[in-house]
Scaffold this motif. Structure first.
Motif, PDB file in Angstrom:
ATOM      1  N   GLY A  86       0.798  -1.224   0.000  1.00 52.49           N
ATOM      2  CA  GLY A  86       0.000   0.000   0.000  1.00 52.49           C
ATOM      3  C   GLY A  86       0.831   1.275   0.000  1.00 52.49           C
ATOM      4  N   LYS A  87       2.047   1.201  -0.507  1.00 59.15           N
ATOM      5  CA  LYS A  87       2.924   2.373  -0.545  1.00 59.15           C
ATOM      6  C   LYS A  87       2.547   3.279  -1.719  1.00 59.15           C
ATOM      7  N   PRO A  88       2.623   4.593  -1.527  1.00 62.68           N
ATOM      8  CA  PRO A  88       2.439   5.490  -2.673  1.00 62.68           C
ATOM      9  C   PRO A  88       3.471   5.129  -3.739  1.00 62.68           C
ATOM     10  N   LEU A  89       3.038   5.105  -4.986  1.00 66.86           N
ATOM     11  CA  LEU A  89       3.869   4.627  -6.088  1.00 66.86           C
ATOM     12  C   LEU A  89       3.769   5.588  -7.261  1.00 66.86           C
ATOM     13  N   LEU A  90       4.914   5.929  -7.827  1.00 67.58           N
ATOM     14  CA  LEU A  90       4.978   6.792  -8.994  1.00 67.58           C
ATOM     15  C   LEU A  90       5.928   6.178 -10.004  1.00 67.58           C
ATOM     16  N   GLY A  91       5.506   6.113 -11.255  1.00 71.99           N
ATOM     17  CA  GLY A  91       6.388   5.686 -12.335  1.00 71.99           C
ATOM     18  C   GLY A  91       6.985   6.914 -13.010  1.00 71.99           C
ATOM     19  N   ILE A  92       8.252   6.835 -13.360  1.00 74.22           N
ATOM     20  CA  ILE A  92       8.932   7.906 -14.101  1.00 74.22           C
ATOM     21  C   ILE A  92       9.425   7.321 -15.420  1.00 74.22           C
ATOM     22  N   TRP A  93       8.964   7.911 -16.516  1.00 76.06           N
ATOM     23  CA  TRP A  93       9.362   7.441 -17.845  1.00 76.06           C
ATOM     24  C   TRP A  93      10.822   7.803 -18.103  1.00 76.06           C
ATOM     25  N   LEU A  94      11.615   6.836 -18.502  1.00 82.31           N
ATOM     26  CA  LEU A  94      13.026   7.082 -18.823  1.00 82.31           C
ATOM     27  C   LEU A  94      13.259   7.254 -20.317  1.00 82.31           C
ATOM     28  N   ASP A  95      12.520   6.528 -21.136  1.00 79.06           N
ATOM     29  CA  ASP A  95      12.774   6.524 -22.576  1.00 79.06           C
ATOM     30  C   ASP A  95      11.746   7.370 -23.320  1.00 79.06           C
ATOM     31  N   ASP A  96      12.239   8.262 -24.189  1.00 75.57           N
ATOM     32  CA  ASP A  96      11.327   9.026 -25.040  1.00 75.57           C
ATOM     33  C   ASP A  96      10.523   8.062 -25.901  1.00 75.57           C
ATOM     34  N   GLY A  97       9.246   8.270 -25.958  1.00 75.44           N
ATOM     35  CA  GLY A  97       8.383   7.464 -26.806  1.00 75.44           C
ATOM     36  C   GLY A  97       7.968   6.127 -26.235  1.00 75.44           C
ATOM     37  N   TYR A  98       8.516   5.712 -25.112  1.00 74.27           N
ATOM     38  CA  TYR A  98       8.118   4.432 -24.505  1.00 74.27           C
ATOM     39  C   TYR A  98       7.140   4.735 -23.380  1.00 74.27           C
ATOM     40  N   ARG A  99       5.916   4.257 -23.516  1.00 71.97           N
ATOM     41  CA  ARG A  99       4.879   4.558 -22.534  1.00 71.97           C
ATOM     42  C   ARG A  99       4.041   3.312 -22.220  1.00 71.97           C
ATOM     43  N   THR A 100       4.702   2.217 -21.896  1.00 69.55           N
ATOM     44  CA  THR A 100       4.005   0.993 -21.520  1.00 69.55           C
ATOM     45  C   THR A 100       4.181   0.772 -20.023  1.00 69.55           C
ATOM     46  N   LYS A 101       3.121   1.047 -19.289  1.00 72.89           N
ATOM     47  CA  LYS A 101       3.162   0.921 -17.836  1.00 72.89           C
ATOM     48  C   LYS A 101       2.993  -0.541 -17.447  1.00 72.89           C
ATOM     49  N   PRO A 102       3.824  -1.049 -16.529  1.00 80.71           N
ATOM     50  CA  PRO A 102       3.673  -2.435 -16.081  1.00 80.71           C
ATOM     51  C   PRO A 102       2.315  -2.634 -15.391  1.00 80.71           C
ATOM     52  N   ALA A 103       1.667  -3.733 -15.677  1.00 82.37           N
ATOM     53  CA  ALA A 103       0.364  -4.026 -15.084  1.00 82.37           C
ATOM     54  C   ALA A 103       0.423  -4.057 -13.567  1.00 82.37           C
ATOM     55  N   VAL A 104       1.560  -4.474 -12.999  1.00 89.05           N
ATOM     56  CA  VAL A 104       1.668  -4.564 -11.535  1.00 89.05           C
ATOM     57  C   VAL A 104       1.563  -3.198 -10.859  1.00 89.05           C
ATOM     58  N   MET A 105       1.652  -2.110 -11.626  1.00 90.14           N
ATOM     59  CA  MET A 105       1.523  -0.775 -11.040  1.00 90.14           C
ATOM     60  C   MET A 105       0.069  -0.404 -10.767  1.00 90.14           C
ATOM     61  N   GLY A 106      -0.851  -1.173 -11.336  1.00 85.28           N
ATOM     62  CA  GLY A 106      -2.259  -0.858 -11.103  1.00 85.28           C
ATOM     63  C   GLY A 106      -2.595   0.546 -11.560  1.00 85.28           C
ATOM     64  N   SER A 107      -3.246   1.316 -10.696  1.00 80.76           N
ATOM     65  CA  SER A 107      -3.692   2.661 -11.070  1.00 80.76           C
ATOM     66  C   SER A 107      -2.651   3.740 -10.765  1.00 80.76           C
ATOM     67  N   ALA A 108      -1.478   3.352 -10.296  1.00 79.21           N
ATOM     68  CA  ALA A 108      -0.438   4.344  -9.993  1.00 79.21           C
ATOM     69  C   ALA A 108      -0.061   5.098 -11.265  1.00 79.21           C
ATOM     70  N   PRO A 109       0.172   6.399 -11.151  1.00 80.46           N
ATOM     71  CA  PRO A 109       0.499   7.192 -12.339  1.00 80.46           C
ATOM     72  C   PRO A 109       1.948   7.051 -12.776  1.00 80.46           C
ATOM     73  N   CYS A 110       2.194   7.361 -14.041  1.00 85.22           N
ATOM     74  CA  CYS A 110       3.545   7.496 -14.581  1.00 85.22           C
ATOM     75  C   CYS A 110       3.659   8.915 -15.124  1.00 85.22           C
TER      76      CYS A 110
END
Length: 126
Positions: A86-110
């Motif tokens: 239940g930890k707050p979770l944020l994804g940070i995109w590293l690669d330009d043009g790559y925007r595939t969020k891992p399913a395990v992130m659930g509703s956490a934003p990137c």
């Protein structure tokens, strides 16, 4: 104000970019610190226990998302653990043009790798 600890989940192929990312905390007045678990053997039970302990002790988790993430079993396990705890979770995109969020992130934003996005996330941690 006490310092906040943020766990960083990253693919081992992205270690150099993780180093750049965590370099933001070098200023002595920065009210946070980063921690992570460099993956050597992601399925060893001792590693799993240590990861969960570090994530529990953290105020939140930032996942550095790249083209390497889908094959990064250790990183995906860390993200899953953060969600389970239940930890707050944020994804940070590293690669330009790559925007595939891992399913395990659930509703956490990137978000894009911008200081304003990171600071906003850290400011909300308690």
């Amino acid at each position: 104000m006490s310092r906040k600890t943020v766990f960083i989940a990253f693919a081992k192929e992205d270690e150099a970019r993780r180093n750049l990312f965590t370099g933001m905390r070098v200023h002595p007045k920065t009210p946070f610190e980063f921690t992570d678990m460099a993956v050597k053997q992601p399925y060893a039970s001792a590693w799993k226990t240590r990861v969960r302990t570090r994530i529990r002790r953290s105020h939140g988790v930032i996942a550095l998302i790249s083209r390497s993430t889908p094959r990064a079993s250790g990183q995906l396990r860390e993200i899953k653990c953060a969600a389970e705890e239940g930890k707050p979770l944020l994804g940070i995109w590293l690669d330009d043009g790559y925007r595939t969020k891992p399913a395990v992130m659930g509703s956490a934003p990137c978000r894009l790798w911008k200081w304003s996005n990171i600071a906003s996330f850290i400011d909300r941690l308690s």
